[in-house]
Design a protein around this motif. Structure first.
Motif, short mmCIF file in Angstrom:
data_model
loop_
_atom_site.label_atom_id
_atom_site.label_comp_id
_atom_site.label_asym_id
_atom_site.label_seq_id
_atom_site.Cartn_x
_atom_site.Cartn_y
_atom_site.Cartn_z
N GLU A 184 0.82 -1.22 0.00
CA GLU A 184 0.00 0.00 0.00
C GLU A 184 0.85 1.27 0.00
O GLU A 184 0.40 2.31 -0.47
CB GLU A 184 -0.92 0.00 1.22
CG GLU A 184 -1.95 -1.11 1.21
CD GLU A 184 -3.15 -0.79 0.36
OE1 GLU A 184 -3.61 0.36 0.41
OE2 GLU A 184 -3.62 -1.68 -0.36
N THR A 185 2.06 1.20 0.54
CA THR A 185 2.87 2.41 0.71
C THR A 185 4.04 2.53 -0.27
O THR A 185 4.42 3.64 -0.62
CB THR A 185 3.41 2.51 2.15
OG1 THR A 185 4.17 1.35 2.46
CG2 THR A 185 2.27 2.65 3.15
N LEU A 186 4.63 1.41 -0.69
CA LEU A 186 5.74 1.46 -1.64
C LEU A 186 5.18 1.35 -3.06
O LEU A 186 4.96 0.26 -3.56
CB LEU A 186 6.73 0.32 -1.38
CG LEU A 186 7.50 0.38 -0.06
CD1 LEU A 186 8.44 -0.83 0.05
CD2 LEU A 186 8.29 1.67 0.06
N LEU A 187 4.95 2.48 -3.67
CA LEU A 187 4.37 2.52 -5.00
C LEU A 187 5.45 2.64 -6.06
O LEU A 187 6.57 3.07 -5.77
CB LEU A 187 3.40 3.70 -5.08
CG LEU A 187 2.25 3.64 -4.07
CD1 LEU A 187 1.44 4.92 -4.13
CD2 LEU A 187 1.38 2.43 -4.30
N PRO A 188 5.13 2.26 -7.29
CA PRO A 188 6.13 2.38 -8.36
C PRO A 188 6.69 3.80 -8.45
O PRO A 188 5.94 4.78 -8.36
CB PRO A 188 5.34 2.02 -9.62
CG PRO A 188 4.26 1.10 -9.13
CD PRO A 188 3.88 1.68 -7.78
N ALA A 189 8.00 3.87 -8.61
CA ALA A 189 8.67 5.16 -8.69
C ALA A 189 8.42 5.85 -10.03
O ALA A 189 8.48 7.07 -10.13
CB ALA A 189 10.17 4.97 -8.47
N THR A 190 8.11 5.08 -11.05
CA THR A 190 7.92 5.61 -12.40
C THR A 190 6.44 5.80 -12.68
O THR A 190 5.65 4.85 -12.53
CB THR A 190 8.52 4.64 -13.44
OG1 THR A 190 9.89 4.42 -13.11
CG2 THR A 190 8.41 5.20 -14.84
#
Length: 112
Positions: A88-94
């Motif tokens: 839920e918190t670590l979303l794709p950086a791109t």
């Protein structure tokens, strides 16, 4: 759930051996693996799981599977909770990455 240009969803699959929960991960890999442009990165260690949560390229569709039900040793409830929280918190950086996270576990994780 936050959206950073793509679609990011988390699903928890909870079941028993009788309902086939041990087949969920392999079935997802088989079905989604046949669809053009879908990526199913292998996840083994927690560090790899974290990398795959934030990875991807624009217009890439990804399914990150955390298959706790097929681990050799019992998994602590805190480990499953952390996997969901990280999804839920670590979303794709791109921007533009579509990512689904599937956490597969069994009834030993009812506290989840």
């Amino acid at each position: 759930m936050r959206d950073h240009g793509g679609s990011n969803q988390t699903r928890v699959v909870l079941g028993t051996t009788a309902t086939g929960v041990t087949d969920v991960g392999d079935t997802l890999r088989t079905v989604a693996g046949r669809i053009a442009d879908w990526k199913l990165p292998p996840v083994g260690k927690p560090s790899v799981y974290k990398q795959e949560l934030t990875g991807g390229r624009p217009r890439e569709r990804r399914v990150v599977i955390s298959d706790f039900v097929n681990y050799r040793d019992p998994v602590r409830t805190e480990t499953c909770r952390e996997a969901v929280e990280l999804a839920e918190t670590l979303l794709p950086a791109t921007p533009g990455v579509t990512r689904a996270v599937v956490v597969v576990t069994d009834t030993t994780q009812l506290a989840l």
